[in-house]
Write a protein that holds these residues in place. Structure first.
Motif, PDB file in Angstrom:
ATOM      1  N   GLU A 117       0.838  -1.196   0.000  1.00 31.13           N
ATOM      2  CA  GLU A 117       0.000   0.000   0.000  1.00 31.13           C
ATOM      3  C   GLU A 117       0.867   1.238   0.000  1.00 31.13           C
ATOM      4  O   GLU A 117       1.831   1.344   0.764  1.00 31.13           O
ATOM      5  CB  GLU A 117      -0.914  -0.001   1.222  1.00 31.13           C
ATOM      6  N   ARG A 133       0.653   5.708  -0.476  1.00 33.35           N
ATOM      7  CA  ARG A 133      -0.017   6.988  -0.675  1.00 33.35           C
ATOM      8  C   ARG A 133       1.061   8.070  -0.748  1.00 33.35           C
ATOM      9  O   ARG A 133       2.114   7.939  -0.113  1.00 33.35           O
ATOM     10  CB  ARG A 133      -0.964   7.317   0.475  1.00 33.35           C
ATOM     11  N   ASP A 145       0.198  11.212   0.133  1.00 38.58           N
ATOM     12  CA  ASP A 145      -0.343  12.300   0.957  1.00 38.58           C
ATOM     13  C   ASP A 145       0.692  12.880   1.924  1.00 38.58           C
ATOM     14  O   ASP A 145       0.869  14.100   2.015  1.00 38.58           O
ATOM     15  CB  ASP A 145      -1.545  11.807   1.765  1.00 38.58           C
ATOM     16  N   HIS A 146       1.373  11.999   2.665  1.00 37.38           N
ATOM     17  CA  HIS A 146       2.259  12.517   3.701  1.00 37.38           C
ATOM     18  C   HIS A 146       3.555  13.069   3.111  1.00 37.38           C
ATOM     19  O   HIS A 146       4.096  14.059   3.624  1.00 37.38           O
ATOM     20  CB  HIS A 146       2.572  11.439   4.733  1.00 37.38           C
ATOM     21  N   THR A 205       4.806  -2.978   8.563  1.00 30.22           N
ATOM     22  CA  THR A 205       3.361  -3.202   8.653  1.00 30.22           C
ATOM     23  C   THR A 205       2.960  -4.098   9.824  1.00 30.22           C
ATOM     24  O   THR A 205       1.820  -4.561   9.885  1.00 30.22           O
ATOM     25  CB  THR A 205       2.836  -3.789   7.340  1.00 30.22           C
ATOM     26  N   TYR A 221       3.585   1.884   9.549  1.00 32.75           N
ATOM     27  CA  TYR A 221       2.937   2.557   8.428  1.00 32.75           C
ATOM     28  C   TYR A 221       1.536   2.966   8.839  1.00 32.75           C
ATOM     29  O   TYR A 221       0.791   2.193   9.445  1.00 32.75           O
ATOM     30  CB  TYR A 221       2.884   1.636   7.210  1.00 32.75           C
ATOM     31  N   ASP A 222       1.163   4.194   8.503  1.00 28.82           N
ATOM     32  CA  ASP A 222      -0.151   4.728   8.846  1.00 28.82           C
ATOM     33  C   ASP A 222      -0.965   4.891   7.563  1.00 28.82           C
ATOM     34  O   ASP A 222      -0.727   5.830   6.787  1.00 28.82           O
ATOM     35  CB  ASP A 222       0.007   6.076   9.550  1.00 28.82           C
ATOM     36  N   PRO A 223      -1.912   4.003   7.294  1.00 28.15           N
ATOM     37  CA  PRO A 223      -2.675   4.093   6.044  1.00 28.15           C
ATOM     38  C   PRO A 223      -3.581   5.312   5.972  1.00 28.15           C
ATOM     39  O   PRO A 223      -3.992   5.711   4.882  1.00 28.15           O
ATOM     40  CB  PRO A 223      -3.486   2.792   6.036  1.00 28.15           C
ATOM     41  N   ASP A 224      -3.900   5.910   7.114  1.00 20.84           N
ATOM     42  CA  ASP A 224      -4.762   7.089   7.109  1.00 20.84           C
ATOM     43  C   ASP A 224      -4.023   8.330   6.606  1.00 20.84           C
ATOM     44  O   ASP A 224      -4.611   9.186   5.944  1.00 20.84           O
ATOM     45  CB  ASP A 224      -5.311   7.350   8.506  1.00 20.84           C
ATOM     46  N   THR A 225      -2.737   8.443   6.935  1.00 21.38           N
ATOM     47  CA  THR A 225      -1.967   9.621   6.532  1.00 21.38           C
ATOM     48  C   THR A 225      -1.032   9.346   5.366  1.00 21.38           C
ATOM     49  O   THR A 225      -0.583  10.271   4.697  1.00 21.38           O
ATOM     50  CB  THR A 225      -1.116  10.133   7.709  1.00 21.38           C
ATOM     51  N   GLN A 250       5.755  11.423  12.633  1.00 20.24           N
ATOM     52  CA  GLN A 250       5.887  10.873  11.284  1.00 20.24           C
ATOM     53  C   GLN A 250       6.743  11.813  10.442  1.00 20.24           C
ATOM     54  O   GLN A 250       6.238  12.616   9.658  1.00 20.24           O
ATOM     55  CB  GLN A 250       4.507  10.667  10.650  1.00 20.24           C
ATOM     56  N   PRO A 260      -4.465   4.189  -3.783  1.00 24.44           N
ATOM     57  CA  PRO A 260      -5.843   4.489  -3.416  1.00 24.44           C
ATOM     58  C   PRO A 260      -6.757   4.394  -4.620  1.00 24.44           C
ATOM     59  O   PRO A 260      -6.455   4.900  -5.703  1.00 24.44           O
ATOM     60  CB  PRO A 260      -5.768   5.929  -2.883  1.00 24.44           C
TER      61      PRO A 260
END
Length: 364
Positions: free
Chosen positions: A8, A10, A12-13, A300, A310-314, A330, A356
């Motif tokens: 996974e 992203r 975003d961060h 993970t 790992y933070d999947p939300d951020t 983070q 995503p």
């Protein structure tokens, strides 16, 4: 288990931590901590990640976002380079340099990033700008004293060497760095300790990975043998019952001593993923394929605390594994370590990226 993993990812961060100057060094939770400013270290690693991900067909939905990030990181390195070709490392939030000369490690990482840019972007303005900075820096590559700095620089030289027109000029320099790592191994290794130094500390996987890359260029059988011995030593020392147990930075792992268990850092897990992926791509050893999977799974939750960093939300990664928990901040180093690890696995066919759904649908 030969099927590729789904990793996974992203952006975003990574984007959250990047402003018009570059990547902010630290965070409070997932919020950038502007007071900590920037480093060439983080921006170099981030440049490798951005351009590496951009080269993956699976990451096509991110092309524009990654290009914007790469612009910032490359511009930062050009800004941080001194007239003599070396680099400053720490930069305040006001864009003022906080030192006259950065560490050897920061130099090595910057050279690595420039070499990777030349490799992945040979015909673009990225490649041309990186090549100019690389030419100013490369005369300092063989004057490095510390083995990890030598390894970072060697990775950069080997990446640039993949451009055929660079090979004649770079092969002697690569040979010197390979000889330096081989000499360090002979100075420090002994029975039960096939290593380049008197302790296992940080970014350990980079050393055998760089030496193996250098051995491919030079054809040195001795360098290849030493790289394999050192990698096997890391496996025996750090993978216990199928779990990666990184050397903790509260005491490290001195020769003749015992490894510290905490705090474990994401950048060190990332170095192990890089090493195993490198060995798998060059030698095709099944043990290295499994080592890469085990090392990535540290992020993970397959670690001694059973907690995901790992933070999947951020899309970020927590800064360290502690006794009984994690460092909830983070920072830049951590998210880039995660993304570089994912990139290394995808590049070598050991994983497939899971983006995503809304971003994949948007491209269609």
């Amino acid at each position: 288990m030969n099927e590729p993993l789904a990793v996974e990812m992203r952006l975003d961060h990574m984007e959250r931590m990047t402003d018009s100057t570059g990547m902010i060094q630290h965070a409070v939770g997932p919020v950038p901590d502007f007071a900590t400013g920037y480093t060439s270290d983080d921006n170099a690693r981030a440049l490798i990640a951005a351009l590496g991900l951009q080269s993956l067909p699976e990451c096509r939905p991110w092309s524009g976002r990654l290009a914007r990030l790469a612009d910032r990181y490359l511009a930062f390195l050009v800004y941080a380079q001194r007239p003599d070709g070396r680099f400053r490392n720490f930069v305040g939030y006001d864009r003022r340099f906080l030192e006259e000369l950065g560490s050897e490690d920061s130099f090595g990482r910057a050279l690595w990033a420039l070499g990777e840019t030349m490799r992945t972007q040979p015909n673009s303005y990225y490649g041309r700008v990186a090549a100019a900075a690389f030419e100013r820096a490369v005369p300092h590559a063989t004057g490095l004293s510390f083995v990890r700095a030598q390894a970072f620089a060697l990775l950069g030289l080997c990446a640039a060497w993949e451009r055929e027109e660079r090979r004649v000029a770079l092969e002697p320099l690569i040979g010197e760095l390979v000889e330096g790592l081989v000499a360090a191994y002979h100075r420090h290794s002994g029975p039960g300790w096939p290593w380049f130094d008197e302790a296992l500390t940080y970014s350990n996987g980079v050393l055998p990975a760089a030496l193996l890359r250098g051995a491919v260029v030079t054809g040195s059988k001795e360098a290849r043998r030493i790289a394999e011995e050192a990698m096997d030593f890391l496996t025996e020392s750090l993978i216990i019952d199928g779990v990666l147990q990184i050397v903790g930075n509260h005491g490290w792992f001195p020769k003749g001593g015992r490894p510290a268990l905490y705090d474990q850092q994401p950048v060190d897990a990332g170095a192990m993923v890089l090493a195993y992926a490198t060995f798998w791509s060059v030698l095709g050893r099944p043990a290295d394929r499994e080592g890469a999977r085990i090392s990535f799974s540290w992020f993970t939750g397959r670690n001694v605390e059973g907690i995901s960093l790992y933070d999947p939300d951020t899309g970020g990664c927590k800064d360290g594994l502690l006794a009984g928990g994690v460092n909830l901040n983070q920072g830049a180093e951590s998210v880039v370590a995660y993304l570089l690890s994912a990139y290394a696995l995808v590049k070598t066919g050991l994983a497939l990226p899971s983006l995503p759904e809304e971003e994949v649908r948007a491209v269609g």
